[in-house]
Design a protein around this motif. Structure first.
Motif, PDB file in Angstrom:
ATOM      1  N   LYS A 338      49.132  50.384  57.823  1.00  0.00           N
ATOM      2  CA  LYS A 338      48.307  50.825  58.946  1.00  0.00           C
ATOM      3  C   LYS A 338      48.792  52.125  59.586  1.00  0.00           C
ATOM      4  CE  LYS A 338      45.694  47.258  58.485  1.00  0.00           C
ATOM      5  NZ  LYS A 338      44.323  47.437  57.925  1.00  0.00           N
ATOM      6  N   LEU A 339      49.617  52.884  58.876  1.00  0.00           N
ATOM      7  CA  LEU A 339      49.999  54.189  59.388  1.00  0.00           C
ATOM      8  C   LEU A 339      48.763  55.069  59.465  1.00  0.00           C
ATOM      9  CD1 LEU A 339      53.304  54.776  57.378  1.00  0.00           C
ATOM     10  CD2 LEU A 339      53.067  53.963  59.736  1.00  0.00           C
ATOM     11  N   GLU A 340      48.760  56.022  60.374  1.00  0.00           N
ATOM     12  CA  GLU A 340      47.564  56.832  60.614  1.00  0.00           C
ATOM     13  C   GLU A 340      47.045  57.499  59.341  1.00  0.00           C
ATOM     14  OE1 GLU A 340      46.088  60.589  63.419  1.00  0.00           O
ATOM     15  OE2 GLU A 340      48.112  59.740  63.641  1.00  0.00           O
ATOM     16  N   GLU A 341      47.966  58.075  58.553  1.00  0.00           N
ATOM     17  CA  GLU A 341      47.556  58.752  57.326  1.00  0.00           C
ATOM     18  C   GLU A 341      46.955  57.764  56.330  1.00  0.00           C
ATOM     19  OE1 GLU A 341      49.419  61.629  53.795  1.00  0.00           O
ATOM     20  OE2 GLU A 341      50.746  60.629  55.235  1.00  0.00           O
ATOM     21  N   ASP A 342      47.571  56.576  56.222  1.00  0.00           N
ATOM     22  CA  ASP A 342      47.059  55.565  55.303  1.00  0.00           C
ATOM     23  C   ASP A 342      45.666  55.100  55.704  1.00  0.00           C
ATOM     24  OD1 ASP A 342      49.260  55.419  53.529  1.00  0.00           O
ATOM     25  OD2 ASP A 342      50.368  54.212  54.980  1.00  0.00           O
ATOM     26  N   VAL A 343      45.465  54.905  56.984  1.00  0.00           N
ATOM     27  CA  VAL A 343      44.152  54.465  57.477  1.00  0.00           C
ATOM     28  C   VAL A 343      43.089  55.520  57.185  1.00  0.00           C
ATOM     29  CG1 VAL A 343      42.809  53.887  59.540  1.00  0.00           C
ATOM     30  CG2 VAL A 343      45.112  52.944  59.243  1.00  0.00           C
ATOM     31  N   GLU A 344      43.436  56.774  57.384  1.00  0.00           N
ATOM     32  CA  GLU A 344      42.490  57.865  57.104  1.00  0.00           C
ATOM     33  C   GLU A 344      42.110  57.887  55.614  1.00  0.00           C
ATOM     34  OE1 GLU A 344      44.205  61.498  58.421  1.00  0.00           O
ATOM     35  OE2 GLU A 344      44.008  61.016  60.568  1.00  0.00           O
ATOM     36  N   ILE A 345      43.099  57.736  54.766  1.00  0.00           N
ATOM     37  CA  ILE A 345      42.828  57.739  53.319  1.00  0.00           C
ATOM     38  C   ILE A 345      41.976  56.530  52.943  1.00  0.00           C
ATOM     39  CG2 ILE A 345      43.879  57.535  51.029  1.00  0.00           C
ATOM     40  CD1 ILE A 345      46.255  59.134  52.096  1.00  0.00           C
ATOM     41  N   TRP A 346      42.306  55.355  53.493  1.00  0.00           N
ATOM     42  CA  TRP A 346      41.534  54.156  53.176  1.00  0.00           C
ATOM     43  C   TRP A 346      40.070  54.320  53.604  1.00  0.00           C
ATOM     44  CZ3 TRP A 346      41.116  50.205  50.214  1.00  0.00           C
ATOM     45  CH2 TRP A 346      40.200  49.200  50.525  1.00  0.00           C
ATOM     46  N   ASN A 347      39.848  54.844  54.777  1.00  0.00           N
ATOM     47  CA  ASN A 347      38.474  55.043  55.250  1.00  0.00           C
ATOM     48  C   ASN A 347      37.726  56.028  54.357  1.00  0.00           C
ATOM     49  OD1 ASN A 347      38.862  53.279  57.374  1.00  0.00           O
ATOM     50  ND2 ASN A 347      39.427  54.892  58.835  1.00  0.00           N
ATOM     51  N   ALA A 348      38.427  57.099  53.934  1.00  0.00           N
ATOM     52  CA  ALA A 348      37.785  58.085  53.051  1.00  0.00           C
ATOM     53  C   ALA A 348      37.478  57.463  51.685  1.00  0.00           C
ATOM     54  CB  ALA A 348      38.695  59.303  52.892  1.00  0.00           C
ATOM     55  N   MET A 349      38.398  56.655  51.175  1.00  0.00           N
ATOM     56  CA  MET A 349      38.177  55.998  49.882  1.00  0.00           C
ATOM     57  C   MET A 349      37.037  54.979  49.976  1.00  0.00           C
ATOM     58  SD  MET A 349      39.871  56.792  47.099  1.00  0.00           S
ATOM     59  CE  MET A 349      40.184  55.317  46.124  1.00  0.00           C
ATOM     60  N   THR A 350      36.960  54.275  51.084  1.00  0.00           N
ATOM     61  CA  THR A 350      35.880  53.305  51.270  1.00  0.00           C
ATOM     62  C   THR A 350      34.528  53.997  51.231  1.00  0.00           C
ATOM     63  OG1 THR A 350      37.307  51.864  52.587  1.00  0.00           O
ATOM     64  CG2 THR A 350      34.920  51.569  52.822  1.00  0.00           C
ATOM     65  N   GLU A 351      34.429  55.105  51.934  1.00  0.00           N
ATOM     66  CA  GLU A 351      33.177  55.867  51.954  1.00  0.00           C
ATOM     67  C   GLU A 351      32.851  56.421  50.573  1.00  0.00           C
ATOM     68  OE1 GLU A 351      31.261  59.791  54.225  1.00  0.00           O
ATOM     69  OE2 GLU A 351      33.136  58.886  54.938  1.00  0.00           O
ATOM     70  N   LEU A 352      33.871  56.956  49.901  1.00  0.00           N
ATOM     71  CA  LEU A 352      33.657  57.567  48.593  1.00  0.00           C
ATOM     72  C   LEU A 352      33.232  56.526  47.561  1.00  0.00           C
ATOM     73  CD1 LEU A 352      33.858  59.894  46.540  1.00  0.00           C
ATOM     74  CD2 LEU A 352      36.319  59.437  46.380  1.00  0.00           C
ATOM     75  N   THR A 353      33.950  55.408  47.480  1.00  0.00           N
ATOM     76  CA  THR A 353      33.617  54.402  46.470  1.00  0.00           C
ATOM     77  C   THR A 353      32.233  53.801  46.708  1.00  0.00           C
ATOM     78  OG1 THR A 353      34.878  52.764  47.765  1.00  0.00           O
ATOM     79  CG2 THR A 353      35.991  53.808  45.895  1.00  0.00           C
ATOM     80  N   LYS A 354      31.843  53.639  47.968  1.00  0.00           N
ATOM     81  CA  LYS A 354      30.481  53.148  48.248  1.00  0.00           C
ATOM     82  C   LYS A 354      29.439  54.145  47.773  1.00  0.00           C
ATOM     83  CE  LYS A 354      31.334  50.064  52.184  1.00  0.00           C
ATOM     84  NZ  LYS A 354      31.120  49.842  53.647  1.00  0.00           N
ATOM     85  N   SER A 355      29.692  55.434  48.016  1.00  0.00           N
ATOM     86  CA  SER A 355      28.742  56.457  47.586  1.00  0.00           C
ATOM     87  C   SER A 355      28.675  56.570  46.075  1.00  0.00           C
ATOM     88  CB  SER A 355      29.110  57.813  48.202  1.00  0.00           C
ATOM     89  OG  SER A 355      30.327  58.307  47.664  1.00  0.00           O
ATOM     90  N   MET A 356      29.749  56.147  45.383  1.00  0.00           N
ATOM     91  CA  MET A 356      29.773  56.134  43.915  1.00  0.00           C
ATOM     92  C   MET A 356      29.192  54.845  43.346  1.00  0.00           C
ATOM     93  SD  MET A 356      33.610  57.703  43.330  1.00  0.00           S
ATOM     94  CE  MET A 356      33.652  57.230  41.602  1.00  0.00           C
ATOM     95  N   CYS A 357      28.798  53.916  44.252  1.00  0.00           N
ATOM     96  CA  CYS A 357      28.240  52.623  43.855  1.00  0.00           C
ATOM     97  C   CYS A 357      29.272  51.711  43.201  1.00  0.00           C
ATOM     98  CB  CYS A 357      27.022  52.801  42.936  1.00  0.00           C
ATOM     99  SG  CYS A 357      25.629  53.603  43.768  1.00  0.00           S
ATOM    100  N   TRP A 358      30.540  51.957  43.477  1.00  0.00           N
ATOM    101  CA  TRP A 358      31.570  51.042  42.999  1.00  0.00           C
ATOM    102  C   TRP A 358      31.610  49.824  43.933  1.00  0.00           C
ATOM    103  CZ3 TRP A 358      36.724  53.758  41.237  1.00  0.00           C
ATOM    104  CH2 TRP A 358      36.452  54.555  40.102  1.00  0.00           C
ATOM    105  N   GLU A 359      31.595  48.653  43.365  1.00  0.00           N
ATOM    106  CA  GLU A 359      31.664  47.418  44.131  1.00  0.00           C
ATOM    107  C   GLU A 359      33.121  47.018  44.352  1.00  0.00           C
ATOM    108  OE1 GLU A 359      30.712  42.631  43.532  1.00  0.00           O
ATOM    109  OE2 GLU A 359      30.282  44.070  41.930  1.00  0.00           O
ATOM    110  N   MET A 360      33.471  46.738  45.594  1.00  0.00           N
ATOM    111  CA  MET A 360      34.804  46.217  45.859  1.00  0.00           C
ATOM    112  C   MET A 360      34.790  44.733  45.506  1.00  0.00           C
ATOM    113  SD  MET A 360      37.095  45.833  49.336  1.00  0.00           S
ATOM    114  CE  MET A 360      36.883  47.510  49.892  1.00  0.00           C
ATOM    115  N   VAL A 361      35.453  44.389  44.409  1.00  0.00           N
ATOM    116  CA  VAL A 361      35.443  43.015  43.919  1.00  0.00           C
ATOM    117  C   VAL A 361      36.441  42.157  44.686  1.00  0.00           C
ATOM    118  CG1 VAL A 361      35.757  41.539  41.889  1.00  0.00           C
ATOM    119  CG2 VAL A 361      34.787  43.827  41.629  1.00  0.00           C
ATOM    120  N   ASN A 362      37.603  42.733  44.986  1.00  0.00           N
ATOM    121  CA  ASN A 362      38.635  41.953  45.645  1.00  0.00           C
ATOM    122  C   ASN A 362      39.641  42.882  46.298  1.00  0.00           C
ATOM    123  OD1 ASN A 362      41.334  40.400  45.811  1.00  0.00           O
ATOM    124  ND2 ASN A 362      39.889  38.777  45.292  1.00  0.00           N
ATOM    125  N   LYS A 363      40.064  42.490  47.496  1.00  0.00           N
ATOM    126  CA  LYS A 363      41.157  43.175  48.180  1.00  0.00           C
ATOM    127  C   LYS A 363      42.114  42.090  48.660  1.00  0.00           C
ATOM    128  CE  LYS A 363      42.324  46.148  52.107  1.00  0.00           C
ATOM    129  NZ  LYS A 363      41.833  46.733  53.393  1.00  0.00           N
TER     130      LYS A 363
END
Length: 637
Positions: A338-363
């Motif tokens: 939950k470090l600030e940089e990690d959270v920023e990257i996670w949010n960017a990856m979440t947005e990117l993978t959704k726009s690529m139509c990748w399904e998050m199968v499991n976290k």
């Protein structure tokens, strides 16, 4: 012509536009088969009722007999040689003897990287001229204008490598005398120094407590991955010392591992010395040397790749490589910290993978390794692409070939998923091992294969050919102790038949499809094998002393039409381990050239045989190195 989705497939056309490959290939295969069949039938006549082993021993003898056969078999006419043939051979021998003394003046490379020189990655002059390195351009290939013809020294104290499976756990320190990773990553169980060995506890940045637990945890999280059945061919990005791929062998999975030659010095060299497939590369400005939609799973364990930047261009390259319905497994701090940089990257990856139509199968989080893992699945159809509110990332133009990968710049776009049931990528391959022996579903009888037959028949004939050659010749007749052969390269693979025929041997095979050959690499991946594109007029992206055995089927005769053969043989010397073997099948003229160069390198000729237009040569590299060093530090270094 092979068709795919209404468009011409590159299987039967050269990447450089040659229209003669099918004809040449068909003649080449017929000559090769005639050579094998004629040899067997003539041997049967001479030996009467002798056992298969004795026939094989006489046809492909080992030890001292090979020298005798090397001198006589090529000129033999029936039971006795003629005077004309003997005289002709003697003239050739004398000429070769003179050439060995003066024609090939081998010297040691005078390069700053010493025994670890990789010409296309250590070209300091080219790297200094780069205008920018922000996209890791300095870690990409920059080949010298002229390929080197010098030889590399051996590391001081070099020993014959430890054999698999013991090599997975330890290697000789003096073979790869680098301690940087042991210092930096020792606490993560990557590698440790232990007396005269470097040991590998099986850990990694994200799996300090062992790769096998981590591998099983991934499957528990996503059972559909089904290691070794549904998932056979994996790409490991930023592999470290490749323990992930090394332990996936236990699950019947073949992993292509890569990492850059960077400050983590020798990580890929460690992997290869251990007997684990790997090569040096970086995710920079160019496509990786693989066709599209070929990997069942792609893995990144804290591989330090900025997936989310610049429109997700690097993640979109993985999308090009991943099969429809395939999985991307990502374990990195943004997944669970939950470090600030990690959270920023996670949010960017979440947005990117959704726009690529990748399904998050499991976290999920691994309680033993205390790391988080997220698994995404690439779509198996185009419905999501059509429903997106914004076309970002955009779909690639229809003219963009996802299989074109040799020095092709990256693009921030996605290719549509093939839907036609007769097109590669529309269906998941058969489970392993059935997929190895059966023609892919997308090869049909209306398509013409490399050797001129309908594609499925071509595939089967190639497989049967190599099963016969490997079983009758290579495994029995060359005097090779295959228990000590681990790292193998087929320098000019076609359908991967040689690699498939070697399945009974405890080895892995890097299948190379040359850039001027029909693009059959997708076939190789479809059958659960792996490989990459390469141009043998350039150096390969691997460390010296990487391979136990190199196999060159009609490679050198084709390559010398485009570039000089001497630097190619110097490259063979560079990547082959001392005591390693080179098996060459080619025309008689080329075999004589290669044999002459091999002798000048003080290699042992273990087997030489030619009949009409086809022949076989097996040579073994020795520990010999020249004493003379190049006069000045090479500009190639």
């Amino acid at each position: 012509m092979i068709k795919e989705g209404g468009q011409e497939n590159s299987l039967d056309k050269s990447r450089e536009g040659s229209s003669q490959e099918t004809t040449d290939g068909e003649q080449e295969k017929k000559a090769d088969q005639k050579f094998d069949e004629t040899t067997e039938s003539e041997q049967d006549k001479r030996t009467g009722n002798k056992t298969e082993d004795s026939v094989s021993s006489e046809l492909f003898p080992d030890g001292a007999q090979s020298e005798l056969l090397n001198e006589t078999a090529r000129t033999q006419n029936g039971a006795w040689s003629t005077q004309a043939a003997e005289s002709k051979k003697e003239k050739e021998v004398q000429a070769t003897s003179k050439e060995d003394g003066t024609g090939y003046n081998w010297k040691l490379c005078n390069v700053t990287t010493g025994p670890d020189y990789i010409p296309c990655l250590d070209n300091e002059d080219a790297i200094k001229k780069l205008k920018t390195t922000k996209h890791y351009e300095h870690r990409e290939r920059h080949c010298p204008d002229e390929a080197p013809t010098c030889l590399l020294p051996l590391p001081e104290g070099y020993k014959q490598p430890i054999e698999w499976p013991n090599s997975r756990n330890k290697i000789w320190y003096h073979n790869v005398p680098h301690t940087e990773l042991a210092t930096i990553k020792g606490h993560q169980n990557w590698v440790k120094v232990s007396g005269e060995y470097l040991t590998f506890p099986g850990g990694g940045t994200q799996f300090k407590h062992g790769a096998l637990h981590y591998i099983d945890f991934i499957q528990e999280s996503v059972p559909e991955i089904a290691w070794g059945k549904n998932s056979r061919v994996v790409l490991d990005v930023g592999c470290g010392v490749a323990s992930f791929g090394g332990y996936l062998f236990d699950r019947d999975v073949l992993t292509m591992s890569f990492a850059p030659k960077d400050e983590h010095e020798a990580q890929v060299q460690f992997a290869l010395e251990r007997g684990i497939p790997a090569f040096s590369a970086v995710m920079g400005t160019k496509r990786l040397p693989f066709p599209g939609i070929v990997f069942d799973v792609i893995h990144c364990a804290r591989c330090r790749v900025p997936w989310h930047i610049e429109g997700g261009m690097l993640l979109l390259e993985l999308n090009r490589l991943l099969r429809p319905g395939g999985y991307f497994v990502w374990s990195a701090t943004p997944v669970y910290q939950k470090l600030e940089e990690d959270v920023e990257i996670w949010n960017a990856m979440t947005e990117l993978t959704k726009s690529m139509c990748w399904e998050m199968v499991n976290k999920t989080k691994d309680k033993i390794n205390k790391v988080g893992i997220v698994t995404y699945r690439k779509p198996s159809n185009n419905e999501c692409y059509a429903k997106r509110s914004e076309s970002s990332p955009p779909l690639c133009q229809g003219s963009d070939d996802p299989n074109a990968a040799w020095n092709v710049p990256l693009q921030a776009c996605m290719h549509e998923v093939p839907l036609d049931s007769a097109v590669r990528g529309s269906q998941w391959p058969q489970q392993w091992p059935q997929r190895s022996e059966n023609p892919p579903y997308w090869l049909n009888s209306s398509q013409i294969g490399v050797y001129g037959k309908p594609a499925p028949e071509d595939f089967k004939a190639d497989f049967q050919h190599w099963k016969r050659v490997v079983s009758n010749s290579y495994l029995k007749g060359l005097g090779i102790d295959w228990s000590g052969v681990r790292n193998v390269m087929d320098m000019r693979a076609v359908y991967g038949g040689f690699a498939a025929a070697l399945q009974e041997v405890n080895a892995w095979v890097m299948n190379i499809v040359t850039i001027d050959s029909p693009d059959t690499l997708p076939v190789i991946y479809e059958r659960g094998l792996f490989g990459m594109y390469h141009d043998w007029c350039e150096s390969f992206s691997t460390y010296p002393r990487s391979y136990d055995l190199l196999h060159a089927d009609h490679l050198f005769s084709k390559t010398k039409k485009r570039c000089k053969l001497l630097p190619v043989i110097a490259e063979v010397d560079r990547i082959l381990r001392p005591q390693g073997k080179l098996i060459v099948r080619d025309n008689a003229e080329t075999l004589e050239e290669v044999e002459s160069m091999a002798k000048s390198l003080n290699w042992e000729v273990r087997m030489g045989y030619s009949k009409e237009k086809g022949g076989l040569l097996c040579v073994q590299k020795t520990l010999w190195r020249p004493e003379e060093v190049e006069a000045t530090v090479s500009s190639l270094s």
